[in-house]
Design a protein around this motif. Structure first.
Motif, PDB file in Angstrom:
ATOM      1  N   SER A 183      -5.386   0.359  -7.056  1.00  0.00           N
ATOM      2  CA  SER A 183      -4.388   0.226  -5.991  1.00  0.00           C
ATOM      3  C   SER A 183      -4.072  -1.241  -5.730  1.00  0.00           C
ATOM      4  O   SER A 183      -4.796  -2.147  -6.156  1.00  0.00           O
ATOM      5  N   GLU A 184      -2.986  -1.466  -4.992  1.00  0.00           N
ATOM      6  CA  GLU A 184      -2.579  -2.802  -4.552  1.00  0.00           C
ATOM      7  C   GLU A 184      -2.297  -2.767  -3.064  1.00  0.00           C
ATOM      8  O   GLU A 184      -1.799  -1.760  -2.551  1.00  0.00           O
ATOM      9  N   ILE A 185      -2.576  -3.882  -2.386  1.00  0.00           N
ATOM     10  CA  ILE A 185      -2.198  -4.014  -0.982  1.00  0.00           C
ATOM     11  C   ILE A 185      -1.534  -5.366  -0.777  1.00  0.00           C
ATOM     12  O   ILE A 185      -2.080  -6.403  -1.147  1.00  0.00           O
ATOM     13  N   TRP A 186      -0.315  -5.328  -0.227  1.00  0.00           N
ATOM     14  CA  TRP A 186       0.500  -6.510  -0.005  1.00  0.00           C
ATOM     15  C   TRP A 186       0.759  -6.676   1.484  1.00  0.00           C
ATOM     16  O   TRP A 186       0.808  -5.692   2.230  1.00  0.00           O
TER      17      TRP A 186
ATOM     18  N   LEU B 173      -3.394  -9.023  -1.104  1.00  0.00           N
ATOM     19  CA  LEU B 173      -4.732  -9.157  -0.549  1.00  0.00           C
ATOM     20  C   LEU B 173      -5.786  -8.879  -1.603  1.00  0.00           C
ATOM     21  O   LEU B 173      -5.568  -8.106  -2.542  1.00  0.00           O
ATOM     22  N   SER B 174      -6.929  -9.489  -1.440  1.00  0.00           N
ATOM     23  CA  SER B 174      -7.966  -9.475  -2.477  1.00  0.00           C
ATOM     24  C   SER B 174      -8.589  -8.094  -2.642  1.00  0.00           C
ATOM     25  O   SER B 174      -8.558  -7.256  -1.741  1.00  0.00           O
TER      26      SER B 174
ATOM     27  N   PRO C  38       2.973   4.741  -6.425  1.00  0.00           N
ATOM     28  CA  PRO C  38       3.667   5.171  -5.208  1.00  0.00           C
ATOM     29  C   PRO C  38       3.554   4.103  -4.116  1.00  0.00           C
ATOM     30  O   PRO C  38       2.485   3.522  -3.934  1.00  0.00           O
ATOM     31  N   LEU C  39       4.656   3.848  -3.411  1.00  0.00           N
ATOM     32  CA  LEU C  39       4.678   2.823  -2.371  1.00  0.00           C
ATOM     33  C   LEU C  39       4.534   3.462  -0.993  1.00  0.00           C
ATOM     34  O   LEU C  39       5.310   4.345  -0.627  1.00  0.00           O
ATOM     35  N   VAL C  40       3.542   2.997  -0.241  1.00  0.00           N
ATOM     36  CA  VAL C  40       3.358   3.410   1.147  1.00  0.00           C
ATOM     37  C   VAL C  40       3.549   2.186   2.038  1.00  0.00           C
ATOM     38  O   VAL C  40       2.883   1.163   1.847  1.00  0.00           O
ATOM     39  N   LEU C  41       4.464   2.293   2.997  1.00  0.00           N
ATOM     40  CA  LEU C  41       4.673   1.221   3.968  1.00  0.00           C
ATOM     41  C   LEU C  41       3.799   1.470   5.182  1.00  0.00           C
ATOM     42  O   LEU C  41       3.800   2.575   5.735  1.00  0.00           O
TER      43      LEU C  41
ATOM     44  N   VAL D  86      -2.459   3.564  -5.281  1.00  0.00           N
ATOM     45  CA  VAL D  86      -1.288   3.463  -4.419  1.00  0.00           C
ATOM     46  C   VAL D  86      -0.952   1.986  -4.218  1.00  0.00           C
ATOM     47  O   VAL D  86      -1.827   1.124  -4.314  1.00  0.00           O
ATOM     48  N   ARG D  87       0.314   1.700  -3.962  1.00  0.00           N
ATOM     49  CA  ARG D  87       0.733   0.354  -3.592  1.00  0.00           C
ATOM     50  C   ARG D  87       1.079   0.384  -2.099  1.00  0.00           C
ATOM     51  O   ARG D  87       1.979   1.121  -1.683  1.00  0.00           O
TER      52      ARG D  87
END
Length: 294
Positions: free
Chosen positions: A159-162, A146-147, A189-192, A269-270
């Protein structure tokens, strides 16, 4: 619905996993039996890489109705080599660009699509069209990043958001591999952030993320009025995550989950939002609204 066309030029069977078990059956064999219903007498079928049990069902059905199979790994192959996609079959080899879609599983998906494109009889497409398809394909809610101007604004810089609508164990395994590959390139770090329908199994879905996800935040799905099932209570998702040894909690909304992710990590965070296409649809609507507001 796949049988509306009585005499197609070609049929395709993508990888068969445990999904929609309340409709298709609880074993790979039973699901494969339903999926093999697309096979037509005398019509070729391109078959993706399959579990042995599922392939046995497909193979027996094909033999019964004289449908010729073109099977990944024996009749054709696709793999990454030196940053390119190599496709190979009995007619030769194609050196192609990698798919625009994220995830190493998309290389095999592309191989199946190419095999089909090359076997469409009068509609067969050429290498230039295949290249164009690989490089321009856009598939919302399939490992979609996402942008920066939308929901990502809630997260710390860097950070990144997928987003991925996948909701079964096979999809989760592909997502987990993609996130692990991403971690090797950019460590975060990956947060679901997970929302699921009541017909899905949170434990099998979350299992591939053990040792990978720093946190699971379960959220409600706002609108399932058009679904055949209600949404799972976030507490159930968080409970199953905890049973797997994952740190888990709930949030009242997607926005609250993102804010919580930022606080939990205390830095970049990712975030991977996943578990349902109903959740994904809501996320894309929020993303569009947030992007317009900026």
């Amino acid at each position: 619905a796949t049988n509306v066309v009585e005499q197609p030029l070609l049929t395709i069977l993508t990888p068969i996993g445990l999904d929609h078990v309340e409709l298709l059956g609880s074993t790979l064999q039973s699901i494969a039996g339903e999926k093999a219903g697309i096979l037509k007498r005398g019509v070729d079928c391109v078959v993706a890489r399959q579990d042995a049990a599922a392939f046995g069902v497909i193979e027996r059905r094909a033999a019964k109705i004289s449908a010729r199979l073109h099977v990944f790994g024996s009749d054709f192959d696709a793999y990454e080599q030196h940053g390119r996609l190599v496709y190979q079959d009995q007619d030769g080899l194609l050196d192609l660009p990698l798919p625009a879609l994220a995830g190493r599983h998309q290389v095999e998906n592309a191989g199946v699509a190419i095999a089909a494109a090359l076997r469409l009889g009068p509609l067969t497409v050429g290498e230039e069209a295949i290249e164009n398809g690989l490089t321009t394909l856009d598939w919302p809610a399939r490992l979609q990043r996402l942008s920066h101007g939308g929901l990502a604004r809630v997260l710390p810089a860097g950070s990144e958001i997928w987003l991925d609508g996948g909701h079964n164990s096979a999809a989760a395994a592909a997502m987990a591999q993609a996130m692990a590959d991403r971690e090797e390139r950019v460590a975060l770090p990956l947060v679901l952030v997970v929302g699921m329908l009541a017909t899905k199994d949170p434990r099998s879905f979350l299992s591939p993320f053990r040792g990978l996800a720093a946190e699971v935040v379960a959220v409600p799905i706002a609108d399932t009025s058009r679904a055949y099932a209600k949404a799972l209570n976030p507490s159930r998702i968080a409970g199953d995550a905890s049973l797997l040894g994952l740190s888990a909690r709930t949030a009242a909304s997607l926005e609250a989950a993102l804010e919580l992710a930022a606080k939990l990590v205390g830095g970049p965070v990712r975030v991977l939002v996943c578990g349902s296409f109903h959740l994904a649809g809501g996320v894309l609507a929020l993303e569009e609204t947030a992007a317009r507001a900026n």
